[in-house]
Design a protein around this motif. Structure first.
Motif, PDB file in Angstrom:
ATOM      1  N   THR A  27     -20.056  31.778  26.381  1.00 52.96           N
ATOM      2  CA  THR A  27     -18.988  32.052  25.375  1.00 52.96           C
ATOM      3  C   THR A  27     -18.219  30.887  24.438  1.00 52.96           C
ATOM      4  O   THR A  27     -18.414  29.646  25.046  1.00 52.96           O
ATOM      5  N   GLY A  38     -14.583  29.562  23.321  1.00 46.93           N
ATOM      6  CA  GLY A  38     -13.444  30.119  23.700  1.00 46.93           C
ATOM      7  C   GLY A  38     -13.206  30.001  25.177  1.00 46.93           C
ATOM      8  O   GLY A  38     -13.908  29.325  25.978  1.00 46.93           O
ATOM      9  N   SER A  80     -13.045  35.307  26.442  1.00 49.38           N
ATOM     10  CA  SER A  80     -12.410  35.716  25.332  1.00 49.38           C
ATOM     11  C   SER A  80     -13.371  34.906  24.224  1.00 49.38           C
ATOM     12  O   SER A  80     -14.449  34.135  24.700  1.00 49.38           O
ATOM     13  N   GLY A  81     -12.883  34.847  22.968  1.00 50.01           N
ATOM     14  CA  GLY A  81     -13.596  34.061  21.847  1.00 50.01           C
ATOM     15  C   GLY A  81     -14.762  34.907  21.654  1.00 50.01           C
ATOM     16  O   GLY A  81     -14.771  36.095  21.911  1.00 50.01           O
TER      17      GLY A  81
END
Lengths: 331, 287
Positions: free
Chosen positions: A150, A152, A156-157
């Motif tokens: 990822t 982030g 998330s991100g």
């Protein structure tokens, strides 16, 4: 300092980069081909890092699979244990591998050619065996699954949950590392490396600090390979010790011999070769070892500067011819 | 205490195998300056050849024939692969012999098998006891034969014309050529002798190391012994290999068992850190 990107080089680089950006985004391009391109990107980073040490500085390594494994496992474990997200784990993996490279460089500083080959060979085995035995951390021979990369936080991100998304990340990293490498090899560092390769005595007489530059070459090479290892683990979603054997170190060596020593373009071609050959030979697994060996022998005896050297030679001859004809015209 | 003696005894037997492989490697290095990373794989090929021959003929004939075939094979490799690149930098030779090693491994896998083969030992592996220490006839034979080969080689180097010529070539190639020594023939002879010694090592070691294409990796343990003893010194290499063998077996007593596999490599790195010239203080500067 020379300009790294000139108008002339842009002329042929831009179309390639545009193709690399646009084509994989097309919906009908299979994930498989995008995966192959990603793999070429990862191997390009390895090849450049390997070339800095072996091609430019002339220090033979037969243990780069060890660095590759350290990078892959560091990144995978950091994310898997929830310590840091991927985007932080990636540089940590690179730096950690770089530090290991630095430590390995220390004993190698006092040594000459073949001793370094043997030291790195031993290092590769130690890493392979350590990964295998440290069950509690590395999962032993069963390996570990690598969580989705990822940009982030943890989930998330931007979550790179498809090969295509991760491809663009790898493409960006590859271009950044190619650019960095060109900046390293075209400045005083690269010239110092080449001087050490040609003659350590002559280089030190001319004021090249052998200790500093050899350590640097080792460390940069390990850093590159560590980053590539981390990307490799995330690309495959799964890593196990049997992916990082001495045969991989050997394949890395074949990669830069075929592509061409001390050449960034050669490194890229070597990466294409290393990705393509096993794909073509997937039904002939058993022939792989012997074919890699034969190709290495053929290139080192008949084409010692690899494909990149071959192209350079042709360009050089063409330039000579052009000069000769223009001279005739003047006369 | 008995544990320690037992471990050292077993270690010396394993060390003798490393020493034989090391011997084959050093003979080539000393007289031709070639770092032959394919030495271990030449040994593996010989072991496979003897394995095939043992199926069809009596032991003594198979052993002699294997030594002869291996010698011829060594000659072929020297003429075909090594000689064309003899005058290139060490860098090229190292990479070429690595390529050769891979070709031999792949070739053995294709001709015979990629799996582990059970190799019938020439001498029984049933242990007998003296006091509380167990010996196997096979290990004793390995030690004895290694010692005989070392003794025969030293006599050969010292007293025969060919041996003297080899030492001369090792010292100075150009000068010996000017003295009328056929340097190329000496190179071929070196490879023949080395390949035959490697074959002996392969036949003796196959029951212990297991016969399979990756068997040649044992050479790296020999490297550890060679570097420990001092690169290029024959007595150094033999002592070094014995120490490596003993250290590996001793490590099991004091460290977790997993260390046994990598102990030799750790010693290799440690020697390079602490004293790269090894016990006998030889350091090759030119390569």
């Amino acid at each position: 300092m020379e300009k790294v990107i000139t108008k002339q080089s842009l002329k042929w680089m831009l179309p390639i980069i545009i193709v690399l950006l646009v084509v994989p985004a097309l919906p009908f391009v299979l994930d498989y081909y995008v995966f192959i391109l990603s793999l070429i990107g990862v191997y390009t980073i390895v090849a450049i890092g390997f070339n800095i040490m072996t091609g430019y500085t002339g220090l033979i390594s037969i243990g780069h699979a060890g660095f590759f494994a350290i990078g892959a496992y560091t990144a995978a474990i950091l994310v898997d244990r929830g310590l840091v997200p991927f985007i932080v784990a990636l540089p940590i993996a690179g730096i950690f591998t770089g530090v290991i490279g630095f430590l390995l460089a220390l004993p190698c500083l006092r040594l000459f050619g073949m001793y370094i080959a043997m030291a790195t060979l031993a290092f590769g085995f130690i890493v392979e065996e350590t990964v295998l035995q440290l069950n509690a951390i590395t999962g032993g021979h069963q390996g570990i699954a690598v969580p989705m990369p990822t940009i982030g936080g943890f989930n998330s991100g931007i979550v790179m949950d498809s090969d295509k998304k991760f491809y663009y990340f790898i493409l960006a990293m590859t271009l950044i590392f190619i650019f960095l490498a060109i900046n390293i090899v075209r400045t005083k560092y690269g010239r110092a490396f080449l001087a050490i390769r040609e003659s350590e005595i002559a280089a030190s007489t001319m004021g090249v600090d052998l200790t500093k530059y050899k350590t640097m070459s080792f460390t940069i090479s390990a850093f590159y390979t560590g980053i590539a290892g981390a990307l490799f683990g995330n690309l495959l979603h799964y890593i196990a010790p049997n992916a990082f054997t001495i045969f991989l170190s050997f394949q890395f060596l074949v990669m830069i011999v075929v592509g061409g020593f001390a050449s960034v373009v050669g490194s890229i071609m070597g990466a294409v070769f290393l990705t393509a050959l096993p794909e073509f030979m997937s039904s002939l697994q058993e022939w792989q070892i012997i074919v890699f060996g034969l190709i290495l022998l053929f290139f080192i005896i008949f084409v010692p500067y690899g494909v990149a050297g071959l192209i350079k030679g042709i360009q050089y001859k063409r330039a000579l011819k052009a000069m000769a004809t223009s001279e005739q015209e003047i006369q | 205490m008995e544990d320690v003696i037992q471990a050292v005894t077993n270690g010396v037997a394993t060390g003798s195998i490393y020493a034989l492989a090391a011997l084959a490697f050093i003979i080539i290095f000393k007289s031709t300056d070639v770092i032959n990373f394919a030495q271990g794989d030449m040994m593996m090929i010989s072991a496979f050849i003897s394995f095939s021959l043992l199926q069809v003929m009596p032991t003594w004939a198979a052993v002699i024939l294997t030594l002869l075939i291996s010698g011829a094979f060594g000659y072929g490799l020297e003429r075909g692969v090594i000689r064309p690149i003899m005058d290139t930098p060490v860098f090229t030779i190292v990479i070429a012999t690595l390529g050769l090693a891979s070709v031999l491994q792949g070739g053995a896998g294709l001709i015979w098998t990629f799996d582990v083969v059970v190799y019938p030992p020439l001498f029984t592996m049933d242990a007998f006891k003296i006091g509380n220490i167990a010996f196997t006839p096979l290990s004793l034979w390995i030690i004895a034969i290694s010692m005989m080969i070392v003794a025969a080689l030293s006599l050969f180097f010292k007293f025969t014309k060919m041996g003297t010529a080899m030492r001369a070539v090792a010292q100075n190639r150009t000068a010996s050529s000017l003295m009328g020594i056929g340097v190329k023939n000496i190179f071929s002879m070196t490879f023949i002798i080395s390949a035959s010694i490697g074959a002996a090592a392969g036949i003796l070691a196959a029951p212990i190391l297991y016969l399979w294409p990756a068997m040649g990796l044992v050479l790296i343990k020999s490297f550890a012994g060679i570097i420990l003893g001092g690169f290029g010194s024959i007595p150094g290499a033999i002592v070094g290999c014995m120490i490596i063998g003993a250290a590996e077996n001793l490590s099991v007593l004091y460290l977790p068992a997993q260390f046994k596999h990598i102990f030799a490599y750790i010693i290799l790195l440690a020697v390079l850190v602490i004293r790269p010239s090894g016990i006998f203080g030889v350091m090759i500067k030119k390569v």
